[in-house]
Design a protein around this motif. Sequence first.
Motif, PDB file in Angstrom:
ATOM      1  N   TYR A 188       0.811  -1.213   0.000  1.00  0.00           N
ATOM      2  CA  TYR A 188       0.000   0.000   0.000  1.00  0.00           C
ATOM      3  C   TYR A 188       0.852   1.275   0.000  1.00  0.00           C
ATOM      4  CZ  TYR A 188      -4.466  -2.415   0.269  1.00  0.00           C
ATOM      5  OH  TYR A 188      -5.573  -3.165  -0.033  1.00  0.00           O
TER       6      TYR A 188
ATOM      7  N   HIS B 184     -11.884   0.494   2.340  1.00  0.00           N
ATOM      8  CA  HIS B 184     -10.725   0.082   3.140  1.00  0.00           C
ATOM      9  C   HIS B 184     -10.252   1.287   3.966  1.00  0.00           C
ATOM     10  CE1 HIS B 184      -7.967  -2.807   4.473  1.00  0.00           C
ATOM     11  NE2 HIS B 184      -6.965  -2.628   3.644  1.00  0.00           N
TER      12      HIS B 184
ATOM     13  N   ASP C 188     -17.205   1.542   4.597  1.00  0.00           N
ATOM     14  CA  ASP C 188     -16.620   0.216   4.803  1.00  0.00           C
ATOM     15  C   ASP C 188     -17.202  -0.373   6.085  1.00  0.00           C
ATOM     16  OD1 ASP C 188     -13.865  -1.113   3.485  1.00  0.00           O
ATOM     17  OD2 ASP C 188     -14.404  -1.891   5.475  1.00  0.00           O
TER      18      ASP C 188
ATOM     19  N   VAL D  92     -22.028  -2.822   3.149  1.00  0.00           N
ATOM     20  CA  VAL D  92     -22.392  -2.238   1.855  1.00  0.00           C
ATOM     21  C   VAL D  92     -23.873  -2.479   1.537  1.00  0.00           C
ATOM     22  CG1 VAL D  92     -21.724  -4.228   0.407  1.00  0.00           C
ATOM     23  CG2 VAL D  92     -21.543  -1.927  -0.504  1.00  0.00           C
TER      24      VAL D  92
HETATM   25  C1  LIG Z   1      -9.488  -4.961  -1.019  1.00  0.00           C
HETATM   26  S1  LIG Z   1     -10.435  -3.759  -0.155  1.00  0.00           S
HETATM   27  C2  LIG Z   1     -11.005  -2.833  -1.504  1.00  0.00           C
HETATM   28  C3  LIG Z   1     -10.606  -1.378  -1.379  1.00  0.00           C
HETATM   29  C4  LIG Z   1      -9.438  -0.900  -2.179  1.00  0.00           C
HETATM   30  N1  LIG Z   1      -9.405  -1.480  -3.484  1.00  0.00           N
HETATM   31  C5  LIG Z   1      -8.146  -1.109  -1.457  1.00  0.00           C
HETATM   32  O1  LIG Z   1      -7.455  -2.100  -1.737  1.00  0.00           O
HETATM   33  O2  LIG Z   1      -7.789  -0.254  -0.649  1.00  0.00           O
HETATM   34  C6  LIG Z   1     -11.942  -4.605   0.296  1.00  0.00           C
HETATM   35  C7  LIG Z   1     -12.730  -3.862   1.406  1.00  0.00           C
HETATM   36  O3  LIG Z   1     -14.056  -4.378   1.432  1.00  0.00           O
HETATM   37  C8  LIG Z   1     -14.517  -4.273   2.767  1.00  0.00           C
HETATM   38  N2  LIG Z   1     -15.700  -5.124   2.873  1.00  0.00           N
HETATM   39  C9  LIG Z   1     -15.797  -6.462   2.673  1.00  0.00           C
HETATM   40  N3  LIG Z   1     -17.073  -6.861   2.799  1.00  0.00           N
HETATM   41  C10 LIG Z   1     -17.810  -5.747   3.067  1.00  0.00           C
HETATM   42  C11 LIG Z   1     -19.192  -5.521   3.296  1.00  0.00           C
HETATM   43  N4  LIG Z   1     -20.082  -6.519   3.272  1.00  0.00           N
HETATM   44  N5  LIG Z   1     -19.602  -4.254   3.523  1.00  0.00           N
HETATM   45  C12 LIG Z   1     -18.711  -3.221   3.563  1.00  0.00           C
HETATM   46  N6  LIG Z   1     -17.388  -3.386   3.366  1.00  0.00           N
HETATM   47  C13 LIG Z   1     -16.941  -4.633   3.119  1.00  0.00           C
HETATM   48  C14 LIG Z   1     -13.338  -4.670   3.613  1.00  0.00           C
HETATM   49  O4  LIG Z   1     -13.413  -4.205   4.945  1.00  0.00           O
HETATM   50  C15 LIG Z   1     -12.165  -4.035   2.815  1.00  0.00           C
HETATM   51  O5  LIG Z   1     -11.814  -2.799   3.374  1.00  0.00           O
END
Ligand SMILES: C[S@@+](CC[C@H](N)C(=O)[O-])C[C@H]1O[C@@H](n2cnc3c(N)ncnc32)[C@H](O)[C@@H]1O
Length: 263
Positions: A22, A57, A76, A103
């Motif tokens: 990151y 995230h 998130d 979400v």
């Molecule tokens: C790989 S990150 C995607 C964000 C961005 N691409 C990054 O890498 O910074 C996936 C995110 O989805 C969130 N997440 C997973 N399931 C979720 C849900 N049902 N509702 C809200 N957030 C969710 C996780 O907490 C995580 O922060």
Amino acid sequence: MTDLNRQWWDERVPLHLASEFYDVGSFRAGQDPPHSAWTVDEVGDVTGVDLVHLQCHFGMDTLSLARRGARVTGLDFSAPAVEAARRLAADVGIEATFVEADVHDAAAALGRTFDVVYTGIGALGWLPSVQRWAGVVASLLRPGGFLYLAEIHPFATLFADGEQRIAYPYLEQPEPLVFDEPGTYADRGAATVHNRTVEWSHGLGEVVTALIEAGLALEWLRERVELFYDFTGWLVERSPGVWTAPDGEVPLLYSLRARKPVG
Ligand SMILES: C[S@@+](CC[C@H](N)C(=O)[O-])C[C@H]1O[C@@H](n2cnc3c(N)ncnc32)[C@H](O)[C@@H]1O
């Protein structure tokens, strides 16, 4: 199932903040995040637009979009992620709102609509139904607003870790895939306790059809044969941060824009 995934993400937030993957230091110095610089470019001019980043995230992509002039809200379900996002925004002096919610509850949690919904890069795989997700996206958009989605290509998610062997389904399944692996994609050797996740595949056609059925008009769909890291464990780095299949071309990323019609 949501709790398992949330615990996995909560534990990974500090690991990700400290990771080379990151590279938060470069972000603080003004650069776009290594994994999403191309999406921040591809989404186009966001000056003055009201944008929500679903599954944000710890907010680096969200804040990159704010640096380009968008008024941003990130959402998130991970409390440590949202807290880290708020801290990062304050540290770099960017105005942004971060909301903790699943979400699927985004419409109620946010209570308003947006010009742009931005999401992806490891987001959809955590959700059981793209049909349900597409309904949420449509409900968050104002007429004339659009969804920008950039995701790992479902072809790339077919393979067993480190092997060129198909191990996972392409189409959405009613039952989730259950994984139990220590570490994280951003730091494979990290010591972790919460290692079980539940995840889902979503075929490209399923994603597009779900958006169309939710009332959005698809404007373009692009597939890419390059990825920003070795997602499968057998990609080859062609130039710094540009990974492809060793032989020939395979799709590794896709992105699309879909708009909510006016009237
Ligand atoms: C790989 S990150 C995607 C964000 C961005 N691409 C990054 O890498 O910074 C996936 C995110 O989805 C969130 N997440 C997973 N399931 C979720 C849900 N049902 N509702 C809200 N957030 C969710 C996780 O907490 C995580 O922060």
